[in-house]
Write an enzyme that holds these catalytic residues in place. Structure first.
Site, PDB file in Angstrom:
ATOM      1  N   ASP A  77      -6.064 -69.265 104.727  1.00 57.68           N
ATOM      2  CA  ASP A  77      -7.010 -68.468 103.949  1.00 57.68           C
ATOM      3  C   ASP A  77      -8.217 -68.079 104.780  1.00 57.68           C
ATOM      4  O   ASP A  77      -8.472 -68.650 105.846  1.00 57.68           O
ATOM      5  CB  ASP A  77      -7.459 -69.229 102.698  1.00 57.68           C
ATOM      6  CG  ASP A  77      -8.152 -70.549 103.028  1.00 57.68           C
ATOM      7  OD1 ASP A  77      -7.652 -71.267 103.920  1.00 57.68           O
ATOM      8  OD2 ASP A  77      -9.185 -70.867 102.395  1.00 57.68           O
ATOM      9  N   ASP A 114     -11.368 -67.051 111.707  1.00 62.45           N
ATOM     10  CA  ASP A 114     -11.426 -68.376 111.102  1.00 62.45           C
ATOM     11  C   ASP A 114     -10.499 -68.341 109.882  1.00 62.45           C
ATOM     12  O   ASP A 114     -10.882 -67.874 108.827  1.00 62.45           O
ATOM     13  CB  ASP A 114     -12.865 -68.698 110.696  1.00 62.45           C
ATOM     14  CG  ASP A 114     -12.998 -69.983 109.911  1.00 62.45           C
ATOM     15  OD1 ASP A 114     -12.076 -70.803 109.952  1.00 62.45           O
ATOM     16  OD2 ASP A 114     -14.037 -70.149 109.239  1.00 62.45           O
ATOM     17  N   GLU A 144      -8.486 -73.844 102.444  1.00 64.83           N
ATOM     18  CA  GLU A 144      -9.420 -74.693 103.186  1.00 64.83           C
ATOM     19  C   GLU A 144     -10.861 -74.324 102.877  1.00 64.83           C
ATOM     20  O   GLU A 144     -11.729 -75.194 102.768  1.00 64.83           O
ATOM     21  CB  GLU A 144      -9.154 -74.542 104.697  1.00 64.83           C
ATOM     22  CG  GLU A 144      -9.936 -75.517 105.578  1.00 64.83           C
ATOM     23  CD  GLU A 144     -11.260 -74.966 106.088  1.00 64.83           C
ATOM     24  OE1 GLU A 144     -12.003 -75.731 106.724  1.00 64.83           O
ATOM     25  OE2 GLU A 144     -11.563 -73.778 105.843  1.00 64.83           O
TER      26      GLU A 144
END
Length: 485
Positions: A77, A114, A144
């Protein structure tokens, strides 16, 4: 130039593919389907657990069958933040990437490096048959960024490896062996509506131009937090004149430093000019205070339409006092690791989405469980004193550094062989999933590393191109040197 023309071509090619798949936290269905199709196309064994996590397995290359099994881990995610003037639907639109000198960034949105670059690296490892490595399990976790629910619900036995390489760090040349734990503290101010005074002047006060950033990795920089600045503005106005509050909104995500905030307020008509003076003076003060780290900050005041209703006076008073008193930023530095933030708290967002309720979200981090609880209690006490209802969300554990870690030695030695210099060995104030993995698989030997990212969780997120090659070469060398089982 397109990012698919960058080298190494495999990792950049997969990263481009990932940017084309929408993957907001808690809405990872498309990226999970993409990964399952990828595994099937390459005839790789895969499994999915009840939480949605996927593991894809690759057998050892010839001659490496007796090596220990390594888990490569990344989360699928991404944080979805965009500039106000950017038109983008994170549920459906691909990320538009731009090569900007030595960096790759997105066009007005978060980039999703990220942790998309970690996912891309795993995919490149899985499909490169020229590499030398033992058995590999590529673990892709969900959610996350907004709850760590994938890691939290990872079932014992889902992965078999005893070594885990987390590919979710943001500074090339730095090996991370510890991270902060975290928790969330929510405050709810229940209010009643009062008829808006019609003989008042109404204005929108806006805080904008801030960089924003990661509430863990960037908290020590001293960036401006829009939630604190808008509160400062409201407090300043209320100290000088009668004021009513019609609306307030600031920040979005618990793990991001708030970039923007607005409030619609009313003051007596004869105080219109005085209001402008207060806001303009504060604008000058804040610009001066933040000129070295957030030089584009601005606070503006503009005429607004008169609302039908405002928040009742008592709740307005308690809200402003609670927000103004709420701590934000670094609360303490580590005594054992130089330069490491030990404890911090983030005033993340202020929202009026539910009728009759103003919701304030904060997050706390610490490498000390007791200090994490302590700062959470401090925030809780502030809000309780101001009459809010408080909810403390279940936290997640930190990851205590182990300087004697065998996989740390492998990664450090590999780096020195490749680049002729010592990497830095550090702990990170941001949260990683490693602490949760360790609670379920206490025998895991772990280290985290990655390429250089900057300004993650904000629309100016960027990834340094040259470091992706260094990261890739280092990862390949580490896998080649995993010890025998």
């Amino acid at each position: 130039m397109n990012i698919t023309e960058l080298k190494p071509s495999a990792i950049w090619g997969y990263f481009h593919q990932i940017t084309q798949v929408p993957r907001p936290s808690k809405k990872e269905e498309k990226i999970l389907a993409f990964l399952k199709k990828f595994a099937e196309e390459h005839k790789l064994e895969y499994d999915q657990d009840a939480a949605g996590n996927i593991v894809i397995r690759k057998p050892a290359s010839k001659g490496y069958e007796n090596r220990k099994t390594v888990i490569l881990q990344s989360h699928v995610d991404m944080v979805c933040e965009k500039n106000n003037d950017t038109v983008h639907d994170f549920d459906n639109d691909p990320i538009r990437t731009i090569i900007d000198g030595d960096w790759v960034r997105a066009d007005g949105t978060t980039l999703g490096a990220d942790n998309g670059i970690g996912v891309a690296a795993e995919m490149a490892i899985l499909t490169d048959d020229t590499l030398e490595h033992g058995p590999i399990e590529c673990l892709f976790t969900v959610d996350e960024e907004t709850g760590l629910t994938g890691a939290m619900n990872l079932a014992p036995g889902f992965v078999k490896g005893t070594i885990l390489l987390n590919l979710d760090s943001e500074d090339e040349g730095e090996m991370f062996i510890g991270c902060a734990g975290g928790m969330g503290t929510m405050a709810y101010y229940k209010y009643t509506q009062e008829k808006a005074p019609q003989d008042y002047y109404y204005a929108t006060v806006k805080v904008s131009g801030l960089k924003g950033g990661h509430s863990g990795g960037d908290i020590h920089v001293g960036l401006g937090a829009a939630t604190k600045i808008i509160t400062r503005a409201l407090y300043a106005v209320r100290e000088k004149m009668p004021m009513v509050l019609a609306h307030i909104d600031g920040g979005n995500l618990h793990n991001a430093i708030a970039r923007e905030a607005t409030a619609v307020i009313g003051v007596p008509m004869n105080q219109k000019e005085a209001l402008s003076v207060i806001i303009n003076e504060l604008d000058g003060d804040v610009r001066q205070e933040l000129k070295a780290v957030d030089p584009n900050v601005k606070i503006t005041v503009n005429t607004a339409d008169a609302p039908a209703h405002v928040v009742d006076a008592d709740t307005t008073r308690r809200l402003i006092l609670g927000l103004y008193s709420c701590p934000h930023g670094v609360m303490g530095m580590s005594h054992s690791i130089e330069g490491l933030v030990e404890t911090s708290t983030n005033l993340a967002s202020i929202k009026m989405k539910e009728e009759g309720v103003i919701r304030v979200e904060t997050s706390q981090r610490s490498s000390s469980e007791s200090l994490k609880t302590d700062v959470g209690n401090m925030v809780k006490a502030v809000f309780e004193l101001s009459g809010a209802e408080v909810e403390v969300r279940d936290g997640y554990p930190g990851w205590s550094p182990n300087t004697d870690s065998p996989i740390l030695k492998v990664t450090v030695d590999a780096y020195k062989r490749l680049f002729g210099k010592e990497p830095a060995v550090k702990a990170i104030h941001a949260g990683l999933e490693c602490g949760l993995f360790l609670s379920k698989y206490p025998y895991l030997d772990m280290v985290s590393f990655g390429p250089t990212l900057r300004d993650v969780h904000s629309p100016v997120e960027k990834m340094e191109i040259a470091t992706v090659d260094l990261f890739w070469r280092h990862l390949v060398e580490v896998l080649k040197n995993i010890p025998e089982a």
